[in-house]
Write a protein that holds these residues in place. Structure first.
Motif, PDB file in Angstrom:
ATOM      1  N   LEU B  67      37.533 -33.448 -85.566  1.00  0.00           N
ATOM      2  CA  LEU B  67      37.136 -34.787 -85.068  1.00  0.00           C
ATOM      3  C   LEU B  67      38.093 -35.195 -84.020  1.00  0.00           C
ATOM      4  CD1 LEU B  67      34.976 -37.012 -85.462  1.00  0.00           C
ATOM      5  CD2 LEU B  67      36.550 -38.072 -87.261  1.00  0.00           C
ATOM      6  N   ILE B  68      39.449 -34.910 -84.298  1.00  0.00           N
ATOM      7  CA  ILE B  68      40.430 -35.307 -83.307  1.00  0.00           C
ATOM      8  C   ILE B  68      40.266 -34.648 -82.087  1.00  0.00           C
ATOM      9  CG2 ILE B  68      42.784 -35.353 -82.876  1.00  0.00           C
ATOM     10  CD1 ILE B  68      42.944 -36.388 -85.836  1.00  0.00           C
ATOM     11  N   GLY B  70      37.651 -32.896 -80.942  1.00  0.00           N
ATOM     12  CA  GLY B  70      36.315 -33.029 -80.282  1.00  0.00           C
ATOM     13  C   GLY B  70      35.544 -31.540 -80.533  1.00  0.00           C
ATOM     14  N   ASP B  95      31.243 -40.368 -85.797  1.00  0.00           N
ATOM     15  CA  ASP B  95      32.428 -40.621 -85.181  1.00  0.00           C
ATOM     16  C   ASP B  95      32.889 -42.041 -85.248  1.00  0.00           C
ATOM     17  OD1 ASP B  95      31.019 -41.556 -83.089  1.00  0.00           O
ATOM     18  OD2 ASP B  95      31.599 -39.896 -81.808  1.00  0.00           O
ATOM     19  N   GLU B  96      33.898 -42.506 -84.502  1.00  0.00           N
ATOM     20  CA  GLU B  96      34.300 -43.745 -84.478  1.00  0.00           C
ATOM     21  C   GLU B  96      33.269 -44.876 -83.710  1.00  0.00           C
ATOM     22  OE1 GLU B  96      35.621 -41.427 -82.874  1.00  0.00           O
ATOM     23  OE2 GLU B  96      35.975 -42.242 -80.754  1.00  0.00           O
ATOM     24  N   SER B  97      32.598 -44.135 -82.745  1.00  0.00           N
ATOM     25  CA  SER B  97      31.799 -44.717 -81.974  1.00  0.00           C
ATOM     26  C   SER B  97      30.406 -45.022 -82.688  1.00  0.00           C
ATOM     27  CB  SER B  97      31.457 -44.024 -80.753  1.00  0.00           C
ATOM     28  OG  SER B  97      30.890 -42.726 -80.823  1.00  0.00           O
ATOM     29  N   SER B  99      28.280 -42.473 -83.443  1.00  0.00           N
ATOM     30  CA  SER B  99      27.361 -41.310 -83.061  1.00  0.00           C
ATOM     31  C   SER B  99      27.656 -40.243 -83.921  1.00  0.00           C
ATOM     32  CB  SER B  99      27.870 -40.853 -81.670  1.00  0.00           C
ATOM     33  OG  SER B  99      27.838 -41.898 -80.853  1.00  0.00           O
ATOM     34  N   PHE B 101      28.342 -36.991 -85.095  1.00  0.00           N
ATOM     35  CA  PHE B 101      29.476 -35.806 -84.319  1.00  0.00           C
ATOM     36  C   PHE B 101      29.033 -34.570 -85.007  1.00  0.00           C
ATOM     37  CE2 PHE B 101      33.421 -33.476 -84.745  1.00  0.00           C
ATOM     38  CZ  PHE B 101      33.919 -33.630 -83.648  1.00  0.00           C
ATOM     39  N   PHE B 112      22.432 -34.946 -82.336  1.00  0.00           N
ATOM     40  CA  PHE B 112      23.921 -34.861 -81.835  1.00  0.00           C
ATOM     41  C   PHE B 112      24.266 -36.031 -80.840  1.00  0.00           C
ATOM     42  CE2 PHE B 112      27.260 -32.821 -79.114  1.00  0.00           C
ATOM     43  CZ  PHE B 112      28.167 -32.970 -79.783  1.00  0.00           C
ATOM     44  N   LEU B 113      25.184 -36.717 -80.933  1.00  0.00           N
ATOM     45  CA  LEU B 113      25.768 -37.624 -80.352  1.00  0.00           C
ATOM     46  C   LEU B 113      24.895 -39.012 -80.332  1.00  0.00           C
ATOM     47  CD1 LEU B 113      27.217 -36.090 -77.054  1.00  0.00           C
ATOM     48  CD2 LEU B 113      28.513 -37.143 -78.764  1.00  0.00           C
ATOM     49  N   GLN B 114      23.971 -38.977 -81.032  1.00  0.00           N
ATOM     50  CA  GLN B 114      23.001 -40.006 -81.060  1.00  0.00           C
ATOM     51  C   GLN B 114      23.623 -41.024 -82.073  1.00  0.00           C
ATOM     52  OE1 GLN B 114      18.911 -39.342 -81.730  1.00  0.00           O
ATOM     53  NE2 GLN B 114      18.717 -37.621 -80.295  1.00  0.00           N
TER      54      GLN B 114
END
Lengths: 299, 704
Positions: B67-68, B70, B95-97, B99, B101, B112-114
């Motif tokens: 996670l850190i 990426g 993740d922290e946003s 989304s 991950f 992914f990323l959504q």
């Protein structure tokens, strides 16, 4: 599960062998995740084993190796008969050991693809030349769309590429610094997180990003089209058997069973001959590889 | 209690114990199964909880680095492996946003990323802690990934509970099967234990029932070494005492108190057993029915005390006769110790009652024994001051020739005994089937006599008596007749012997006497000439003081003139009169009646005894009057009787006078009275009354 275990045992045994047997057909692939790739290849291997039994092939085995160099050695030593990979990696390995590009493999209904360099839509970078002094993310050295195609495309624009040790390292002002992300997904993530200024991926990476961040990224440049996947055969492989194998793989699209097996084999749509012939298809690829080597870019 | 009820009752305690044990075991096993199931389910849940926690920690640890750095692609490979496990439905990292991950699933990178809208992840993020939810058959876990106080994302794991539920189900199934096996084992054990506990009780119960059915010879063995064993020991002691008591009681109950033989009840119990033995062994045995001849008269004349003494003497002699015959008397005491041997030398003797005895003896010894008994009776019995002679009549019936059951055998021997009596007494007779019907007819007649008494079928006829000198009616003899509804007029010879053996002579005599008194009163009212009505009274009647008192009452009530009634007793009766009867005759005479000796000349007479009686009339039997007028020897005898009567101051009535020659002899020799068909046959009262009226007008019968 039992079949899978048999396959794995067979892989290990095959790995230890020094000479290929005429009765055994070995399928090769390059990947760090051996288990995942064996699982992907198993349905195809079983299908071929059934189909080729009447032609003297008693078993079809799978060999997954960690690098293209290892695969090149396996082909040269006769431990792999058919090698499946992306076109530039396949071309590199084929040229290394004199193997012959054999068939084109469609993936997800796509016969050809290319590399696309993405930048944030709001980025001031408007052309490849604007990338000087910036940082770009590539997938890995053996990746066609994630490194070889975009690196070649950038090099042809006259930009100097220099590899950075990690993503935190700043690029030199006169060159385009690049880091390997390890995977197209990582590339997309790094771009989304702003860790890199641009990222090179295949068109699907762009689609994923567009779906997650609609309109926030744009394609800065696209490379030439190359076959989506390529099958390379060992040069010493029996031509008659080679023809039978080619015929069998191409014929899989004509039966429901064959279509199902191909779907399980990394979403393969079909196998076919290169429409423009092998020389016409691979000449630009070989040129690109030569250029990269000339520029000192290791791949 | 019915047998089935007894069995149910006997098994009731066993069933209740088994049921109680079973219920207890069932409850205990059910509780054990429940507790075990709960414990095992808790263990399964705890294990699953531990596994999910372990999985979460592992995934968190693994995820942190990727996670850190990426690197979702590499993490997805790990997630694919984790997600491939059976109980993991899905694992993904936000993740922290917010989304997506990384997510398990080989090819599924569409999200992914959504931005992920996951309420559980939001809650975990807000709480900053692990959140768990059970959704259907899944356990949903959301855990924030925090390092150095910085939150890097939220790990989400969906675990399937199906496997755990299957495991729990298997635990439950195993427990239930084990529980059922325990309960079944418990039931079987309960049943066996209950049976074992109640077996001594059932043994005691069965023994008690057997004892109640008469089996007092049993000994109960209970090897439990507990209270039941003590109870069994006490029971055995009780049985022994009860046996002794029962034997004493039975000896008392079965022994005849007078003669010390068995009584009717004893022989009634013995005879079936011996018949059963005979039946089983195809043997033959005989029943001797013995009746003393004339015992009733002895009893009547000398009293019951003397009669009892005679019976005791007879019993002693009978016992001795049996022993002297080489036979063995099977006593009551013997019957408690062993079975009789009816084909050997055992002789079972019982007094049936009165002067009746029954002997059961082997068929081969029957006749010889009967002969010896009859022969033993010839000597008189000395009882006190008396010397009494008595004989015996014996009937013999054999099994199986004459009868195959107890009742018929006794009946046949009884019939044979009557046949012996009919043959003249003092003898024995084998049962004769041909005479049986006669005997049956005789008995039927006896019952009809009783009926005739109650229905007043007995009537008095009168036969006139005449004065020889005047030819006029001087009196009459009351003679009893039976007007049977179907047999017609039955003469006394046909029913009096039977009535005598049945002991109903006093009843008939009472009837005749009452009728005669009434007739006498009527004659007394209408007939003015001297008249005497003769009424017969038997020795049996005279032996009863109460009966004599009754006659006296009737006579006094009738208030007839003196000498109007004459009591006739037979010569035989007169000779055996005891000391008791003499005063009773005197008592009768005090009412004014005359006394006549009837049937004189048939038996033997003791002139001294006759003189003591001071009778008024001597009635000469017809056997002595038949030859009058034709047989000089008989006429001489008659003259001697006339002289004797004259000496005793008695009048003479000659019976059986049917011819003029007889009457002429009477006239020539000054005989006072006569009676016979020449003068008139016995006739109904009305005819007699008419005859009297006729006599009043008719001149004296001419002789010659």
């Amino acid at each position: 599960m039992l079949k899978l275990l048999c396959r794995i045992v067979t892989v290990i045994c095959t790995f230890a062998a020094t000479a290929a047997h005429t009765e055994t057909l070995t399928l090769g692939s390059v990947n760090d995740n051996v288990r995942k790739h064996v699982l992907r290849f198993t349905p195809l291997a079983a299908y071929l084993e059934d189909a080729l039994r009447e032609h003297g092939v008693t078993s079809v085995e799978i060999l997954v190796l960690p690098s293209s160099d290892a695969m090149a050695r396996a082909l040269s030593e006769g431990r792999v008969d058919l090698f499946f990979d992306s076109p530039l990696v396949a071309a590199k390995v084929a040229r290394q050991v004199g193997a012959i590009p054999f068939l084109r493999r469609w993936k997800r209904g796509v016969a050809e693809y290319h590399s696309v360099i993405l930048v944030p839509d709001a980025s001031p970078i408007q052309s490849l030349g604007d990338l000087t002094g910036r940082k770009i993310g590539f997938q890995e050295p053996d990746s066609t769309s994630g490194f070889l195609l975009p690196a070649g495309m950038i090099s042809r624009e006259g930009l100097r590429l220099t590899r950075l040790n990690d993503r935190s390292e700043l690029p030199p002002g006169d060159a385009l610094g690049y880091v390997f992300t390890g995977d197209d997904e990582n590339t997309v993530l790094w771009l989304a997180r702003g860790w890199i200024d641009a990222g090179a991926t295949d068109p699907r990476g762009f689609e994923i990003l567009e779906a997650a961040r609609p309109g926030e990224y744009r394609a800065l440049a696209r490379s030439i089209d190359v076959p989506r996947q390529v099958v390379v055969r060992r040069a010493e492989m029996d031509p008659a058997l080679s023809d039978i194998v080619a015929h069998t793989l191409i014929g899989m699209a004509e039966t429901p069973e064959g279509l199902e097996v191909m779907q399980q084999f990394h979403e393969t749509s079909q196998f076919d001959q290169f429409p423009d012939g092998v020389p016409a298809t691979f000449a630009p690829i070989y040129d690109l590889l030569d250029e990269l080597r000339a520029l000192g870019i290791e791949y | 209690m019915h047998a089935t009820d007894q069995n149910v009752g006997r098994r009731g305690l066993s069933h209740r114990l088994a049921l109680t044990f079973s219920c207890l075991i069932g409850v205990i096993v059910a509780c054990a199964v429940l507790l075990n199931s709960i414990t095992q389910i808790e263990l399964v849940n705890e294990r699953l909880q531990a596994r999910s926690e372990h999985l979460r920690q592992l995934a968190s640890e693994l995820s942190m680095r990727f996670l850190i750095e990426g690197r979702p692609a590499e993490l997805e490979v790990l997630f694919d492996d984790i997600g491939a496990q059976d109980d993991v439905v899905r694992i993904f990292l936000i993740d922290e946003s917010g989304s997506m991950f990384a997510e398990s699933g080989y090819e599924d990178d569409g999200g992914f990323l959504q931005v992920v809208d996951d309420p559980l992840a939001k809650e975990a993020r807000q709480e900053g802690n692990l959140i768990e939810r059970i959704v259907g058959h899944e356990r949903h876990i959301a855990a924030p990934i925090i390092l150095g106080g910085i939150e890097y994302g939220v790990l989400r794991i969906d675990l399937s509970k199906t496997i755990a539920e299957k495991e729990i189900f298997q635990v439950m199934r195993k427990n239930i099967i084990a529980g059922i096996l325990f309960i079944l084992t418990g039931l079987a054990t309960s049943w066996m234990v209950a049976r074992r506990m109640t077996r001594p009780l059932n043994q005691l119960t069965a023994a008690t029932e057997r004892a109640a059915d008469g089996d007092l010879d049993q000994v109960i063995h209970v090897d439990t070494r507990d209270e039941f064993a003590s109870l069994a020991a006490s029971f055995n002691v009780m049985l022994a005492k009860l046996r002794e008591s029962m034997r004493k009681t039975e000896v008392t109950a079965y022994r005849d108190k007078l003669v010390k033989f068995g009584n009717r009840a004893w022989i009634s119990r013995q005879l079936p057993l011996q018949l059963e033995t005979a039946r089983d062994q195809n043997g033959e045995l005989a029943v001797l029915f013995l009746d003393l001849d004339g015992f009733k008269e002895i009893n009547d004349v000398h009293g019951h005390h003397e009669g009892d003494n005679l019976l005791a003497k007879f019993a002693d002699r009978l016992l001795q006769t049996v022993i002297n015959s080489g036979l063995n008397v099977y006593s009551i005491q013997d019957s408690f110790g062993r079975k009789a041997d009816p084909f050997g030398k055992d002789v079972s003797i019982a007094r049936r009652g009165g002067d009746e005895f029954t002997l059961v003896v082997a068929h081969t010894h029957a006749v010889a024994l009967a002969q010896k008994i009859v022969a033993s009776m010839k000597d008189p019995y000395e009882t006190g001051n008396l010397s009494l002679s008595v004989t015996a009549s014996i009937g013999i019936a054999t099994f199986p020739q004459h009868a195959d059951n107890v009742d018929d055998l006794i009946k046949c021997s009884d019939v044979a005994m009557y046949q012996a009596k009919a043959a003249g007494r003092n003898c024995w007779r084998l049962y004769d089937v041909d005479n049986h019907q006669d005997e049956i007819g005789r008995r039927e007649l006896g019952s009809e006599i009783r009926e005739g008494i109650t229905k007043n079928q007995f009537v008095v006829f009168l036969q006139p008596q005449f004065n020889v000198l005047t030819g006029k009616v001087s009196g009459a003899e009351a003679l009893l007749r039976w007007e049977h509804p179907t047999r017609g007029l039955v003469p006394p010879d046909n029913f009096l012997p039977i009535a005598r053996t049945m002991g109903i002579m006093p009843d008939i005599g009472r009837l005749a006497f009452k009728q005669s008194i009434q007739i006498a009163r009527e004659i007394q009212r209408t007939w003015s000439e001297p008249f005497t009505l003769a009424i017969n009274v038997s020795v049996v009647e005279l032996s009863r003081a109460s009966y004599v008192d009754e006659l006296v009452t009737h006579l006094e009530f009738a208030a007839l003139p003196k000498k109007f009634i004459e009591i006739e007793i037979t010569e035989e009766t007169a000779m055996i009169l005891s000391d008791d009867i003499g005063p009773r005759i005197e008592k009768l005479r005090e009412t004014g009646v005359r006394l006549a000796i009837d049937d004189f000349g048939v038996g033997y007479s003791n002139l001294g005894r006759l003189k003591e009686m001071a009778f008024d009339t001597l009635k000469v039997d017809r056997s002595l009057t038949k030859g009058l007028g034709s047989d000089p020897g008989e006429e001489d005898l008659m003259l001697a009787i006339f002289n004797m009567a004259s000496a005793m101051k008695a009048e003479v009535i000659a019976e059986g006078i049917e011819t003029s020659a007889q009457l002429r002899f009477l006239e020539e020799n000054a005989c006072q009275f006569y009676q016979g068909y020449l003068g008139g046959k016995p006739m109904p009262v009305n005819d007699f009354m008419a005859f009297l009226e006729q006599q009043a007008t008719v001149p004296r019968l001419a002789v010659g």
